[in-house]
Design a protein around this motif. Structure first.
Motif, PDB file in Angstrom:
ATOM      1  N   ASP A   1       0.867  -1.172   0.000  1.00 28.59           N
ATOM      2  CA  ASP A   1       0.000   0.000   0.000  1.00 28.59           C
ATOM      3  C   ASP A   1       0.910   1.230   0.000  1.00 28.59           C
ATOM      4  O   ASP A   1       1.742   1.392   0.896  1.00 28.59           O
ATOM      5  CB  ASP A   1      -0.886  -0.035   1.246  1.00 28.59           C
ATOM      6  N   MET A   2       0.772   2.077  -0.988  1.00 30.78           N
ATOM      7  CA  MET A   2       1.677   3.234  -1.100  1.00 30.78           C
ATOM      8  C   MET A   2       1.489   4.252   0.009  1.00 30.78           C
ATOM      9  O   MET A   2       2.363   5.078   0.244  1.00 30.78           O
ATOM     10  CB  MET A   2       1.501   3.896  -2.465  1.00 30.78           C
ATOM     11  N   ASP A   3       0.341   4.208   0.694  1.00 32.48           N
ATOM     12  CA  ASP A   3       0.113   5.117   1.812  1.00 32.48           C
ATOM     13  C   ASP A   3       0.462   4.495   3.156  1.00 32.48           C
ATOM     14  O   ASP A   3       0.557   5.199   4.152  1.00 32.48           O
ATOM     15  CB  ASP A   3      -1.359   5.557   1.860  1.00 32.48           C
ATOM     16  N   ALA A   4       0.613   3.179   3.180  1.00 34.18           N
ATOM     17  CA  ALA A   4       0.904   2.482   4.434  1.00 34.18           C
ATOM     18  C   ALA A   4       1.837   1.328   4.103  1.00 34.18           C
ATOM     19  O   ALA A   4       1.399   0.198   3.895  1.00 34.18           O
ATOM     20  CB  ALA A   4      -0.383   1.984   5.080  1.00 34.18           C
ATOM     21  N   ARG A   5       3.127   1.604   4.045  1.00 32.43           N
ATOM     22  CA  ARG A   5       4.115   0.634   3.575  1.00 32.43           C
ATOM     23  C   ARG A   5       4.210  -0.628   4.422  1.00 32.43           C
ATOM     24  O   ARG A   5       4.830  -1.594   4.026  1.00 32.43           O
ATOM     25  CB  ARG A   5       5.503   1.283   3.487  1.00 32.43           C
ATOM     26  N   ASP A   6       3.561  -0.636   5.574  1.00 31.34           N
ATOM     27  CA  ASP A   6       3.593  -1.832   6.411  1.00 31.34           C
ATOM     28  C   ASP A   6       2.416  -2.762   6.124  1.00 31.34           C
ATOM     29  O   ASP A   6       2.220  -3.764   6.801  1.00 31.34           O
ATOM     30  CB  ASP A   6       3.605  -1.455   7.896  1.00 31.34           C
ATOM     31  N   SER A   7       1.626  -2.427   5.107  1.00 31.06           N
ATOM     32  CA  SER A   7       0.499  -3.293   4.739  1.00 31.06           C
ATOM     33  C   SER A   7       0.417  -3.429   3.219  1.00 31.06           C
ATOM     34  O   SER A   7       1.111  -2.732   2.482  1.00 31.06           O
ATOM     35  CB  SER A   7      -0.813  -2.738   5.309  1.00 31.06           C
TER      36      SER A   7
ATOM     37  N   ASN B   1       5.725   7.615 -13.102  1.00 29.56           N
ATOM     38  CA  ASN B   1       5.499   7.855 -11.685  1.00 29.56           C
ATOM     39  C   ASN B   1       4.643   6.711 -11.143  1.00 29.56           C
ATOM     40  O   ASN B   1       3.470   6.581 -11.503  1.00 29.56           O
ATOM     41  CB  ASN B   1       4.800   9.206 -11.488  1.00 29.56           C
ATOM     42  N   VAL B   2       5.215   5.901 -10.303  1.00 28.47           N
ATOM     43  CA  VAL B   2       4.529   4.705  -9.793  1.00 28.47           C
ATOM     44  C   VAL B   2       3.232   5.058  -9.063  1.00 28.47           C
ATOM     45  O   VAL B   2       2.309   4.249  -9.020  1.00 28.47           O
ATOM     46  CB  VAL B   2       5.486   3.869  -8.914  1.00 28.47           C
ATOM     47  N   THR B   3       3.115   6.275  -8.545  1.00 26.77           N
ATOM     48  CA  THR B   3       1.876   6.649  -7.854  1.00 26.77           C
ATOM     49  C   THR B   3       0.701   6.767  -8.827  1.00 26.77           C
ATOM     50  O   THR B   3      -0.451   6.820  -8.386  1.00 26.77           O
ATOM     51  CB  THR B   3       2.030   7.961  -7.055  1.00 26.77           C
ATOM     52  N   ASN B   4       0.964   6.786 -10.139  1.00 25.91           N
ATOM     53  CA  ASN B   4      -0.128   6.775 -11.114  1.00 25.91           C
ATOM     54  C   ASN B   4      -0.940   5.481 -11.037  1.00 25.91           C
ATOM     55  O   ASN B   4      -2.058   5.422 -11.534  1.00 25.91           O
ATOM     56  CB  ASN B   4       0.411   6.956 -12.534  1.00 25.91           C
ATOM     57  N   PHE B   5      -0.357   4.444 -10.443  1.00 28.58           N
ATOM     58  CA  PHE B   5      -1.065   3.175 -10.277  1.00 28.58           C
ATOM     59  C   PHE B   5      -1.909   3.144  -9.007  1.00 28.58           C
ATOM     60  O   PHE B   5      -2.589   2.162  -8.743  1.00 28.58           O
ATOM     61  CB  PHE B   5      -0.063   2.004 -10.217  1.00 28.58           C
ATOM     62  N   TYR B   6      -1.853   4.211  -8.227  1.00 28.79           N
ATOM     63  CA  TYR B   6      -2.461   4.204  -6.901  1.00 28.79           C
ATOM     64  C   TYR B   6      -3.707   5.079  -6.865  1.00 28.79           C
ATOM     65  O   TYR B   6      -3.622   6.303  -6.828  1.00 28.79           O
ATOM     66  CB  TYR B   6      -1.440   4.667  -5.871  1.00 28.79           C
ATOM     67  N   HIS B   7      -4.858   4.438  -6.905  1.00 31.32           N
ATOM     68  CA  HIS B   7      -6.143   5.123  -6.802  1.00 31.32           C
ATOM     69  C   HIS B   7      -7.033   4.304  -5.875  1.00 31.32           C
ATOM     70  O   HIS B   7      -7.915   3.575  -6.329  1.00 31.32           O
ATOM     71  CB  HIS B   7      -6.794   5.280  -8.185  1.00 31.32           C
ATOM     72  N   PRO B   8      -6.779   4.412  -4.554  1.00 28.88           N
ATOM     73  CA  PRO B   8      -7.523   3.569  -3.618  1.00 28.88           C
ATOM     74  C   PRO B   8      -8.996   3.972  -3.521  1.00 28.88           C
ATOM     75  O   PRO B   8      -9.338   5.158  -3.502  1.00 28.88           O
ATOM     76  CB  PRO B   8      -6.795   3.775  -2.294  1.00 28.88           C
ATOM     77  N   LEU B   9      -9.838   2.940  -3.510  1.00 29.98           N
ATOM     78  CA  LEU B   9     -11.281   3.115  -3.376  1.00 29.98           C
ATOM     79  C   LEU B   9     -11.814   2.045  -2.431  1.00 29.98           C
ATOM     80  O   LEU B   9     -11.220   0.977  -2.296  1.00 29.98           O
ATOM     81  CB  LEU B   9     -11.971   2.925  -4.734  1.00 29.98           C
ATOM     82  N   THR B  10     -12.945   2.323  -1.843  1.00 25.38           N
ATOM     83  CA  THR B  10     -13.648   1.264  -1.130  1.00 25.38           C
ATOM     84  C   THR B  10     -14.350   0.406  -2.186  1.00 25.38           C
ATOM     85  O   THR B  10     -14.534   0.823  -3.329  1.00 25.38           O
ATOM     86  CB  THR B  10     -14.695   1.832  -0.158  1.00 25.38           C
TER      87      THR B  10
ATOM     88  N   ARG C   1     -10.167  -1.158   1.336  1.00 26.14           N
ATOM     89  CA  ARG C   1      -9.951  -0.435   0.087  1.00 26.14           C
ATOM     90  C   ARG C   1      -9.000  -1.234  -0.781  1.00 26.14           C
ATOM     91  O   ARG C   1      -8.286  -2.118  -0.305  1.00 26.14           O
ATOM     92  CB  ARG C   1      -9.409   0.966   0.339  1.00 26.14           C
ATOM     93  N   PHE C   2      -9.005  -0.921  -2.054  1.00 31.56           N
ATOM     94  CA  PHE C   2      -8.061  -1.485  -3.002  1.00 31.56           C
ATOM     95  C   PHE C   2      -7.858  -0.440  -4.087  1.00 31.56           C
ATOM     96  O   PHE C   2      -8.557   0.578  -4.117  1.00 31.56           O
ATOM     97  CB  PHE C   2      -8.551  -2.835  -3.558  1.00 31.56           C
ATOM     98  N   SER C   3      -6.903  -0.654  -4.960  1.00 32.40           N
ATOM     99  CA  SER C   3      -6.574   0.359  -5.956  1.00 32.40           C
ATOM    100  C   SER C   3      -7.041  -0.039  -7.346  1.00 32.40           C
ATOM    101  O   SER C   3      -6.681  -1.101  -7.852  1.00 32.40           O
ATOM    102  CB  SER C   3      -5.058   0.599  -5.998  1.00 32.40           C
ATOM    103  N   LEU C   4      -7.856   0.830  -7.963  1.00 31.89           N
ATOM    104  CA  LEU C   4      -8.146   0.723  -9.391  1.00 31.89           C
ATOM    105  C   LEU C   4      -7.072   1.583 -10.062  1.00 31.89           C
ATOM    106  O   LEU C   4      -7.191   2.800 -10.132  1.00 31.89           O
ATOM    107  CB  LEU C   4      -9.534   1.257  -9.723  1.00 31.89           C
TER     108      LEU C   4
END
Length: 193
Positions: A44-50, A125-134, A161-164
């Protein structure tokens, strides 16, 4: 010959409704064979421990969206269409049906290509893959494809949540499941199988 695929092709031929096609994609995802999108787990890009699940754009038989959209790749797209028709003939379609189905497969893939993000943009930019949604948010974004049912088919509890990774792609996929004829999806799935 094609004998090892007969059961899979018969299952595809039995798909008569958008709901049946959606359920088939859920089952393919569960065994890692979904041709429309990739699905996996990573940090998880916002929580690297999960970790969270990521759904990635896919669905294209050509290397990149530009092959469907740019005039410079017109010859490659034409050769690909010929290949699709040939594979469908090998899978049992009549020559006329194979030609018609190849056009439908290319039109569906072009629709998905239009909604795909360019790979160079995503990879910059790897964060382009990160769009977390419920899961309810994702279900609302893609009404033709229920992520809640996917997690159920995977036999796991719905995540918080997961990322689309590319929301526009997944939205177009959901719309295509709702509005494209089941025959188009059957041709697409037969070819990719």
């Amino acid at each position: 010959g094609i004998a090892p695929l007969r059961a899979e092709l018969a299952a595809i031929d039995a798909l008569q409704t958008p709901e049946a096609i959606e359920a088939h994609l859920h089952a393919l995802t569960a065994v890692g064979l979904n041709p429309v999108f990739g699905f996996g787990v990573d940090l998880d890009m916002d929580a690297r421990d999960s970790q969270i699940a990521y759904a990635f754009q896919g669905g294209l038989g050509l290397p990149d969206r530009n092959y469907y959209l740019d005039a410079e790749h017109a010859q490659a797209a034409l050769a690909y269409r010929t290949h699709v028709a040939h594979v469908l003939r090998l899978a049992g379609d009549s020559p006329a049906d194979a030609e018609r189905h190849a056009d439908a497969v290319l039109a569906l893939e072009r629709r998905l290509a239009n909604a795909s993000a360019p790979w160079d943009e995503l990879n910059d930019n790897v964060t382009n893959f990160y769009h977390p949604l419920t899961v309810p948010e994702a279900d609302a974004l893609t009404p033709g494809f229920r992520w809640s049912a996917l997690f159920q088919a995977l036999g796991v509890a719905e995540p918080e949540r997961f990322s689309l990774a590319t929301p526009a792609f997944h939205q177009a996929m959901g719309q295509a499941l709702s509005y494209e004829a089941p025959a188009t999806w059957r041709a697409y799935l037969r070819f990719h199988t």
